[in-house]
Design an enzyme around this catalytic site. Sequence first.
Site, PDB file in Angstrom:
ATOM      1  N   ASP A  32      24.692  76.702 -13.874  1.00  0.00           N
ATOM      2  CA  ASP A  32      24.039  77.805 -13.152  1.00  0.00           C
ATOM      3  C   ASP A  32      25.107  78.662 -12.497  1.00  0.00           C
ATOM      4  O   ASP A  32      26.157  78.147 -12.105  1.00  0.00           O
ATOM      5  CB  ASP A  32      23.079  77.234 -12.079  1.00  0.00           C
ATOM      6  CG  ASP A  32      21.905  78.158 -11.804  1.00  0.00           C
ATOM      7  OD1 ASP A  32      22.145  79.267 -11.293  1.00  0.00           O
ATOM      8  OD2 ASP A  32      20.765  77.778 -12.101  1.00  0.00           O
ATOM      9  N   ASP A  52      29.405  81.469 -15.455  1.00  0.00           N
ATOM     10  CA  ASP A  52      28.652  82.468 -16.210  1.00  0.00           C
ATOM     11  C   ASP A  52      28.411  81.933 -17.617  1.00  0.00           C
ATOM     12  O   ASP A  52      29.360  81.746 -18.388  1.00  0.00           O
ATOM     13  CB  ASP A  52      29.501  83.756 -16.248  1.00  0.00           C
ATOM     14  CG  ASP A  52      28.905  84.814 -17.133  1.00  0.00           C
ATOM     15  OD1 ASP A  52      27.764  84.654 -17.603  1.00  0.00           O
ATOM     16  OD2 ASP A  52      29.609  85.832 -17.359  1.00  0.00           O
ATOM     17  N   ILE A  53      27.161  81.743 -17.961  1.00  0.00           N
ATOM     18  CA  ILE A  53      26.826  81.113 -19.240  1.00  0.00           C
ATOM     19  C   ILE A  53      27.213  81.994 -20.434  1.00  0.00           C
ATOM     20  O   ILE A  53      27.368  81.511 -21.550  1.00  0.00           O
ATOM     21  CB  ILE A  53      25.331  80.713 -19.268  1.00  0.00           C
ATOM     22  CG1 ILE A  53      25.056  79.622 -20.292  1.00  0.00           C
ATOM     23  CG2 ILE A  53      24.433  81.932 -19.514  1.00  0.00           C
ATOM     24  CD1 ILE A  53      25.685  78.312 -20.035  1.00  0.00           C
ATOM     25  N   SER A 117       6.435  85.836 -23.320  1.00  0.00           N
ATOM     26  CA  SER A 117       5.250  86.527 -23.847  1.00  0.00           C
ATOM     27  C   SER A 117       5.451  88.033 -23.887  1.00  0.00           C
ATOM     28  O   SER A 117       4.714  88.731 -24.577  1.00  0.00           O
ATOM     29  CB  SER A 117       4.052  86.226 -22.959  1.00  0.00           C
ATOM     30  OG  SER A 117       4.276  86.748 -21.655  1.00  0.00           O
ATOM     31  N   TYR A 140      13.953  93.785 -21.207  1.00  0.00           N
ATOM     32  CA  TYR A 140      13.739  92.328 -21.063  1.00  0.00           C
ATOM     33  C   TYR A 140      13.050  91.748 -22.301  1.00  0.00           C
ATOM     34  O   TYR A 140      13.483  90.739 -22.861  1.00  0.00           O
ATOM     35  CB  TYR A 140      12.891  92.057 -19.822  1.00  0.00           C
ATOM     36  CG  TYR A 140      12.588  90.592 -19.608  1.00  0.00           C
ATOM     37  CD1 TYR A 140      13.544  89.736 -19.085  1.00  0.00           C
ATOM     38  CD2 TYR A 140      11.343  90.059 -19.933  1.00  0.00           C
ATOM     39  CE1 TYR A 140      13.270  88.390 -18.894  1.00  0.00           C
ATOM     40  CE2 TYR A 140      11.062  88.719 -19.741  1.00  0.00           C
ATOM     41  CZ  TYR A 140      12.026  87.885 -19.227  1.00  0.00           C
ATOM     42  OH  TYR A 140      11.761  86.556 -19.038  1.00  0.00           O
ATOM     43  N   LYS A 144      14.714  89.063 -24.954  1.00  0.00           N
ATOM     44  CA  LYS A 144      14.128  87.748 -25.242  1.00  0.00           C
ATOM     45  C   LYS A 144      13.823  87.609 -26.739  1.00  0.00           C
ATOM     46  O   LYS A 144      13.944  86.531 -27.313  1.00  0.00           O
ATOM     47  CB  LYS A 144      12.861  87.537 -24.404  1.00  0.00           C
ATOM     48  CG  LYS A 144      13.163  87.229 -22.943  1.00  0.00           C
ATOM     49  CD  LYS A 144      13.788  85.837 -22.801  1.00  0.00           C
ATOM     50  CE  LYS A 144      14.078  85.432 -21.389  1.00  0.00           C
ATOM     51  NZ  LYS A 144      14.693  84.089 -21.296  1.00  0.00           N
TER      52      LYS A 144
END
Length: 313
Positions: A32, A52-53, A117, A140, A144
């Site tokens: 995280d 930072d991923i 969704s 966004y 995704k």
Amino acid sequence: MATYLVTGGAGFIGSHLVEELLRRGETVRVADNFSTGLRANVPEGVEVFEGDIADEAFAARAVAGCDYVLHQAAIPSVPRSVAEPITTNRANVDGTLAVLVAARDAGVRRVVFAGSSSVYGNSAVLPKREDMRPNPLTPYALQKLVAEQYCQMFTRLYGLETVTTRYFNVFGPRQQPGSPYSGVISLFIDALANRRQPTIHGDGRQTRDFTYVGDVVRGVLAACTAPDVAGEVFNVAVGGRISLLELYGTLQRIFDVEIEPVFGPPREGDVRDSQADIARAREKLGFEPQMSFEDGLRATVDWYRSTTAGVPR
Ligand code: UD1
């Protein structure tokens, strides 16, 4: 027993996954950057990788030695992505790609990706089925979608097992109300608890498939171990549809107050109606939502009351 990496494990959904995995006796690691996650959400004794991923070297260190990766790290806000498309793209797309490369190289058994969704957009047909054509309306949603397609591509191209769980408006304890980008339920609870008027964007008749976080946890962990689902996408939700006006009415009842909301203009890129078809998750993951909407709201309000503005005391 296996070793799990939960990226975003200090965040709302991630920390519930961590808690349940520990309860099941698994070994858990958290990655995280604490941009929205909280240290207080990570139980004692869990190994934490802070960074930072989207940084390849960091992702490789965090993933090394893990059997499963539950990739939950993201900047999870539609309006924030409209305001900050580049920052959110780095977290949501580059971050996922770095996790996939690291998982491929480390020989991870499966990556479960937190999809959304929002990828369905305003398609006319309800409920939304996984095989419908996506129609992203915001950065966004597109981020995704790109990330889940990267997952599927890594399965086809490199044989890395990936599964995407598409979440629908998840709520529950530890969802933070502290930002204008917070989820609507946390904002409404925060307003009512402080006897303030919440803002409803639009007429309040838009609907959402609000899903309690405990149900999401069971869906994600089922996606982690179910056989023959590599490369697939699953709606993980209740399959219901609740308007903001109904939500607000129920919350007023729980708080036993009557406060008129303020009605503002509709939010840019807002989806009108959202409802999941969960037949595929039922069939292939054995998934069944258990929490009723009202009980989930009561549990969330109880949690909120045990905190200071959503932050654990
Ligand atoms: C979206 C996604 C969801 C994703 C989440 C990440 C859809 C259908 N859902 O949720 O999959 O994981 O973003 O954050 O795209 N609202 C108010 N007043 C407020 C705040 C919000 O009226 O103070 C309204 C919004 O305009 C919206 C609804 O409440 O109509 C829900 O908003 P929010 O909680 O931000 O989530 P979504 O954008 O629906």
